[in-house]
Design an enzyme around this catalytic site. Structure first.
Site, PDB file in Angstrom:
ATOM      1  N   PHE A 226       0.810  -1.229   0.000  1.00  0.00           N
ATOM      2  CA  PHE A 226       0.000   0.000   0.000  1.00  0.00           C
ATOM      3  C   PHE A 226       0.838   1.272   0.000  1.00  0.00           C
ATOM      4  CE2 PHE A 226      -2.178  -3.410   2.393  1.00  0.00           C
ATOM      5  CZ  PHE A 226      -3.137  -3.720   1.448  1.00  0.00           C
ATOM      6  N   GLY A 453      -0.361  -7.615  -4.675  1.00  0.00           N
ATOM      7  CA  GLY A 453      -1.662  -8.180  -4.313  1.00  0.00           C
ATOM      8  C   GLY A 453      -2.792  -7.923  -5.294  1.00  0.00           C
ATOM      9  N   PRO A 618     -12.735  -8.734 -14.318  1.00  0.00           N
ATOM     10  CA  PRO A 618     -13.723  -8.313 -13.299  1.00  0.00           C
ATOM     11  C   PRO A 618     -13.494  -8.985 -11.945  1.00  0.00           C
ATOM     12  CG  PRO A 618     -14.808  -8.908 -15.360  1.00  0.00           C
ATOM     13  CD  PRO A 618     -13.361  -9.276 -15.521  1.00  0.00           C
ATOM     14  N   GLU A 691      -6.253   2.844  -6.306  1.00  0.00           N
ATOM     15  CA  GLU A 691      -6.314   3.957  -5.358  1.00  0.00           C
ATOM     16  C   GLU A 691      -7.663   4.659  -5.465  1.00  0.00           C
ATOM     17  OE1 GLU A 691      -2.523   5.165  -4.619  1.00  0.00           O
ATOM     18  OE2 GLU A 691      -1.662   4.213  -6.367  1.00  0.00           O
TER      19      GLU A 691
END
Lengths: 724, 480
Positions: A226, A453, A618, A691
């Site tokens: 992150f 990830g 998706p 984000e």
């Protein structure tokens, strides 16, 4: 019609992950490895008067203890923090020694026995009390004031002015940072947790004053990051120092507590928003000030207030931004850096304006919708935000909302509905990919990107499969290693746009090469065919007109007398992008239920509609979006790094007291993609989403809480104590 | 020497008994599938299955291996992901569900989820959606937002037929959720020379320091605990019982929270047991945390301490004889409310340990309330419990009088607090709004909360007020 792109595909690394076979940085079995453990400063500012390691050195298994007195000095001129370089203490938790021992337990035990005397100096860890400096220009320069914001604000019929704060927050990825460093003569090899192996390579080469070629860095799997593994952190250098000193491989693993001072954090942010508008809701002026904290030795800025400048039609806009110099470690990028913080203030203020004007908050956003970039006047390469508003509102049932706060109930729970808008840039950076297609139809692709990830392994494989016409399970994708061609760091939501475009380009080159072989054949079945006349599909090269006219890749390579064909392709952002503004957008709709007596807030429903170009997969995309929503719920309701300012020390340094959301805090979430066809952003038409999905969520929640309770919360997180 | 079975391998090790199972599997056995996310029992990435012979059957529960000393593995079956993976390269139903639903992103927490869900499939809990989600309450994921994992968990329910409930383990073996070798574990544990090698009887216990579940000790002082000379009471079979007599319930001190959840006695006496206890920590920690450990840890905010204070429980303290010469341990009894002298100061000498807990069944109503920042896996800001006897037994409406009352509160003083004055005040009062209002005033004189990361003083005062009211809303539907 795409065969793989846009279809649901399970992760190619799923098997490795559910069986525990995926190897993270600290999990390589290295013979003769020694273990490091970091001892940390107990004061926030001052210097080390004396450090006594004698007792610790006597302990069994202890091999060496590095302190500022004997640790090799870095040759890097970078202002970023480097450990064990001097007696100076610049933040609490700063490494003061590295104990190296035969086992982790021995190193940890010995670290307790180090005795340190300090010369304390007065520290300031409260951003409000710290001296401030002008923030440095960001990636895109320092934005200039647009129009005359002050005058326009003063003249406005309706004025809103409010201040907002966001506390320090930590990434708290599940995998603690770690490195294994080893030397082979003058060559350094490091396994690291990294979002960009290239930057770690550069950092270590510079620090040791050795050529980049002599440093290799590998990061095959990353257990979440992150942003915390974008910039090189201090541990890889001291792990490498230790390895050189004892002439053995050294493994260094942060503890969870060390992650709070060892890899940056989302800065504390104070913001003041002033909005001037006409009675009919048209924005006249926005003055969005911000102050973020940084360290005493390095200026980190993330321009939280500049994202809003391109979001709404408003002729006058100013975004002063300063940094407060605190005696804390330097902050860093954390998921949706700047944007999510800025959006909390701006999108809350817009909600306040909506109530001042008595205009539906969604309607207010539609009134000020920007059809072209208000900052530059350029058109958007694509912008389906209006569709997101409409789709999201419809799915959520927004039209049933009553404007009046405290007007909706579910038994003893107050119900509130809030909305906000999200924005993130659609970036692309140069990326290179090596692609090899073999006679047996198998494919190797490699690029030094990362997969922290989101599903990079999977999606890049899908893109290669699509444009090579080869099944994904025949493709092996290698990433996260400096031996591979360059790719940008995995940050800013640009990976698929960058590396995916490289894969697309490389596949095109492969096709070209195969066609060249076919064209050289005697009685070539595709004589005179141009590159656009043929396609790679179903493992063959064939003419588009007559799909039966085909040759398998094996046959072509056989003809060419080759075992394989290989290309290394670099893709660059297209020139056409310069004529447009490229962004991704989203609309969030949130329902909260509030128990005022106990101060409990539940986010019972989230509807997030995002427009981020073409959706590649998706399955992975929805999962990533939901993760972002949950990150936003944490930011809004639970996450805060508390600091005891008396000692200048972070206190909530574990997962018991730093509250990332647990499963029970998460209720209904629906994510919806409004697909855009965008031929400008990149050939794939893809924009980032990792984000974007977070931006707007904290504001939408705060707005929903206002709607439920009539109380406006301007300081995150909205914890029970603030509510009752 | 400590003996246990790790996956399919019998282990005999001379390592210190305070060495953690996590470090053993990763550093000594190079089984790296078990992840280290926090080493403090919060994240669940190191979750393993622990199988234990109970009533001739192997019963599995999840535990966080970071807080589990080798001593507590003795005579048991420890299962890591490597002991679950199929040899034929296929995935188990649990693993496949996680892959299919995109329940793994960065993958670091994933194995912990696999272990928790595997345990859900082989234990005897009803295979409902609620219980599936509850089985992963001790696992944190920072990437997925949980929804994909939740879908995977629910998939496992759909597939388990009701008959699976009868014998979860056999069913799980049949469905290849766990490998064939699990069939032999029962026998192997039986023949493993005295699983109780470390579980001395109380008579044999020598004076030393004692450690029970260790779920907080291993957080506070992990480096010391590895080599600490301490007697593990966790597996002492004499300390693991729940007995009911006409007037009392008596429990062994090493009963863990999950034992209460599974106890018929407790479910009968506390109709909201599940609702209350699921607020206490997480499944793996409830499987490890003992009652005595919670009492002795003396955290002012201990959930189980608040619970038993409100039952006005008595504890039995034992002092082992100077040597293991067959003489009996000395014992004495003390009220739990008298056990706390000051912050982490106990009315107990170092060589005493809690052996039994006893409380009277003469209450008609019991309630437990807790507020924390996160729903699960959290330490309370404030907690409180109450037991009452009302005559005639109060239901919603009708007037009745409180004849017995015990109220506790955590997080509002340096010690887990028994609210003496408030309890005394309530006795003989009618259950009414006036009584509650008056009690509020008394409570505020009894507590002394401090401002800390869990809340400011005023907030905690206000919170206890609200929670005390909540007792009466919950029990008698009386609104303030």
């Amino acid at each position: 019609m795409a065969k793989y792109i846009g279809k649901e595909m399970s992760r190619v690394d799923g098997f490795a992950k559910v069986t525990g076979q995926a190897k993270y940085a600290s999990e390589y079995k290295i013979p003769n490895v020694a273990y490091g453990y970091i001892a940390q400063s107990e004061i926030a500012k001052g210097s080390i008067k004396s450090i006594d390691t004698s007792e610790a050195e006597k302990q069994s298994g202890v091999l060496k203890i590095l302190t500022h007195l004997n640790c090799p000095k870095t040759k890097s001129k970078d202002e970023a923090f480097a450990a064990l370089q001097s007696d100076k203490i610049v933040f609490s938790g700063q490494p003061i020694a590295l104990v190296i021992a035969e086992t982790f337990e021995q190193a940890r035990f010995a670290a307790r026995l180090i005795k340190t005397e300090y010369l304390k100096a007065e520290h300031v860890t409260e951003a409000e009390k710290a001296p401030t400096v002008e923030a440095p220009a960001g990636f895109f320069g320092k934005p200039k004031p647009r129009g005359d914001a002050n005058t326009a604000f003063e003249k406005s019929e309706v004025k809103i002015e409010a201040e907002y704060t966001i506390p320090i927050e930590h990434h708290n990825a599940m995998e603690p940072h770690a490195a294994i460093a080893m030397w082979d003569g003058g060559k350094l090899m490091v396994f690291d947790k990294s979002q960009g192996v290239g930057t770690v390579q550069g950092h270590l080469a510079e620090s040791f004053g050795i050529p980049k070629e002599n440093v290799s860095v590998s990061s095959e799997f990353v257990g979440g990051a992150f942003g915390s593994a974008l910039n090189p952190n201090y541990y890889s250098f001291i792990a490498a120092c230790a390895a050189r000193e004892i002439n053995r491989p050294v493994k260094l693993n942060y503890t969870r507590r060390q992650m709070f001072t060892g890899n940056g954090y989302r800065p504390y942010t104070w913001q003041k928003v002033r909005i001037g508008a006409s009675r009919d809701g048209k924005l006249q002026s926005i003055i969005h000030e911000a102050v973020g904290n940084t360290s005493s030795f390095e200026n980190f800025g993330e321009n939280p207030n500049s994202f809003g400048r391109t979001l709404y039609k408003c002729e006058n806009y100013d975004t002063p931004y300063r940094l407060a110099k605190t005696d804390l470690p330097t902050p860093t990028w954390m998921r949706a850096p700047g944007a999510v913080s800025g959006a909390f203030a701006l999108e809350s203020a817009l909600d306040e304006l909506a109530y001042e004007l008595n205009i539906d908050p969604l309607e207010l956003r539609m009134i000020n919708y920007a059809e072209t970039d208000p900052e530059t006047g350029k058109p958007f390469s694509s912008k389906a935000l209006m569709e997101c508003f409409k789709t999201g509102a419809k799915k959520f049932g927004w039209e049933k909302r009553k404007m009046e706060p405290r007007s909706m109930r579910d038994g003893r729970w107050l119900v509130g509905w809030g909305t906000a808008t999200g924005l993130w840039g659609a970036y692309q950076a140069p990326a290179t990919m090596k692609m090899t297609v073999r006679k047996d139809g198998s494919v190797y692709i490699g690029s030094a990107t990362a997969d922290i990830g989101p599903g990079t392994y999977t999606v890049i494989t899908m893109i290669a499969a699509e444009y090579l016409g080869i099944e994904p399970d025949k493709i092996k994708f290698e990433l996260g290693d400096t031996k591979l061609p360059n790719a940008p760091m995995q940050g800013g939501s640009l990976t698929v746009a960058s590396v995916g475009t490289a894969a697309h380009g490389a596949a095109g080159q492969i096709k070209q090469k195969l066609l060249e072989i076919v064209l050289k054949m005697k009685n070539s079945p595709m004589a005179d065919a141009k590159i656009d006349d043929v396609e790679l599909a179903d493992g063959v090269l064939r003419t588009k007109k007559d799909k039966g006219n085909s040759l398998t890749i094996g046959q072509i390579l056989q003809e060419g007398g080759l075992d394989e064909v290989s290309v290394t392709h670099t893709s660059m952002p297209g020139k056409e992008r310069g004529q447009y503004t490229t962004q991704a957008h989203g609309a969030q709709f949130v329902e909260v239920k509030v128990d005022e007596e106990l101060g409990i807030i539940k986010v019972t429903r989230v509807m997030e509609a995002t427009a981020c170009g073409r959706i590649m997969n998706p399955k992975t995309s929805h999962s990533q979006e939901m993760g972002g929503v949950v990150g936003g719920i944490g930011m809004a309701l639970t996450e805060i790094t508390e600091i005891d300012h008396r000692y200048g020390r972070m206190t909530t340094t574990d997962l018991a007291s730093y509250h990332v959301p647990s499963h029970a805090d998460i209720h209904e979430i629906e994510t919806e993609f409004v697909e855009e066809i965008d031929t400008v952003v990149n050939p794939l038409g893809v924009k980032g989403m990792g984000e974007l999905c977070l931006v707007g969520i904290p504001a939408a929640i705060a707005n929903a809480v206002f709607h439920a309770t009539g109380k406006r919360f301007r300081d995150l997180p909205i914890t029970p104590d603030k509510l009752i | 020497m400590i003996r246990f079975i790790l996956n399919n391998q019998t282990i005999e090790t001379e390592l210190p008994k305070g060495f953690t199972v996590l470090d053993f599997v990763r550093y000594r056995k190079n089984l790296k599938g078990t992840k280290i996310g926090c080493r403090e029992g919060d994240c669940g990435a190191c979750t393993v299955l622990v199988g234990e012979l109970i009533d001739k059957k192997v019963k599995y529960r999840t535990q966080t291996s970071c807080l589990m000393p080798l001593a507590n593995a003795a005579g048991k079956h420890i299962v890591t992901i490597e002991g679950i993976n199929k040899e034929n390269g296929e995935l188990t139903e649990v693993q496949q569900a996680l892959v299919d639903e995109s329940g793994t992103q960065c993958g670091f927490c994933t194995v912990g989820f696999v272990m928790s869900l595997t345990n859900f499939c082989l234990d005897e809990t009803p295979k409902t959606n609620e219980m599936a989600v509850s089985a992963i309450d001790g696992n944190i994921c920072r990437c997925t937002g949980y929804k994909s994992i939740e879908r995977a968990a629910m998939k496992l329910c759909d597939k388990s037929e009701p008959s699976a409930v009868a014998d979860g383990l056999s069913c799980a073996i049949e469905k290849e959720i766990v490998p064939e070798y699990f069939k032999d574990i029962n026998f192997r544990l039986k023949v493993m020379s005295e699983p109780a090698a470390l579980n001395r009887s109380l008579q044999q216990t020598v004076p030393t320091r004692f450690v029970s579940g260790g779920t907080d000790l291993y957080v506070q002082r992990p480096e010391v605990m590895v080599h600490a000379e301490a007697e593990s009471l966790f597996d002492n079979t004499e300390l693991r019982f729940i007995k009911e007599s006409d007037d009392f319930v008596e429990l062994g001190a090493s009963v863990v929270v999950t034992d209460l959840l599974e106890s018929e006695v407790f479910n009968r006496l506390f109709p909201n047991l599940y609702k209350h206890l699921k607020l206490v920590s997480s499944t793996p920690i409830r499987n490890m945390a003992t009652l005595a450990g919670n009492f002795v840890n003396a955290s002012p905010i201990g959930d189980m301490t608040a619970w038993f204070l409100a039952l006005n429980a008595q504890i039995e303290l034992s002092k082992p004889p100077a040597s293991a010469d067959g003489r009996t341990a000395q014992t004495r009894n003390i009220a739990l409310k008298d056990f706390y002298l000051g912050y982490k100061q106990l009315a107990k000498s170092d060589d005493e340990f809690i052996s039994k807990i006893r409380f009277r069944k003469n209450f008609t109503n019991f309630n437990f309330e807790k507020v924390c920042k996160r729903t699960y896996l959290d330490i309370a800001s404030v907690n409180t419990a109450i037991s009452l006897r009302s005559e005639p037994p109060a239901s919603a409406g009708g007037s009745s009088v409180i004849t017995k009352a015990h109220v506790s509160a955590g997080g509002v003083a340096p010690i887990p607090l028994y609210l003496r004055k408030t309890s005394e005040f309530l006795r003989g009062r009618e259950i009414s709004q006036e009584t509650i209002a008056e009690a509020h005033e008394i409570i505020q004189t009894e507590i002394a909360p401090i401002s800390d990361v869990r809340g400011a003083e005023n907030y905690k005062r206000l919170l206890l007020r609200q929670l005390f009211t909540a007792h009466f809303v919950e029990l008698f539907n009386i609104k303030p």
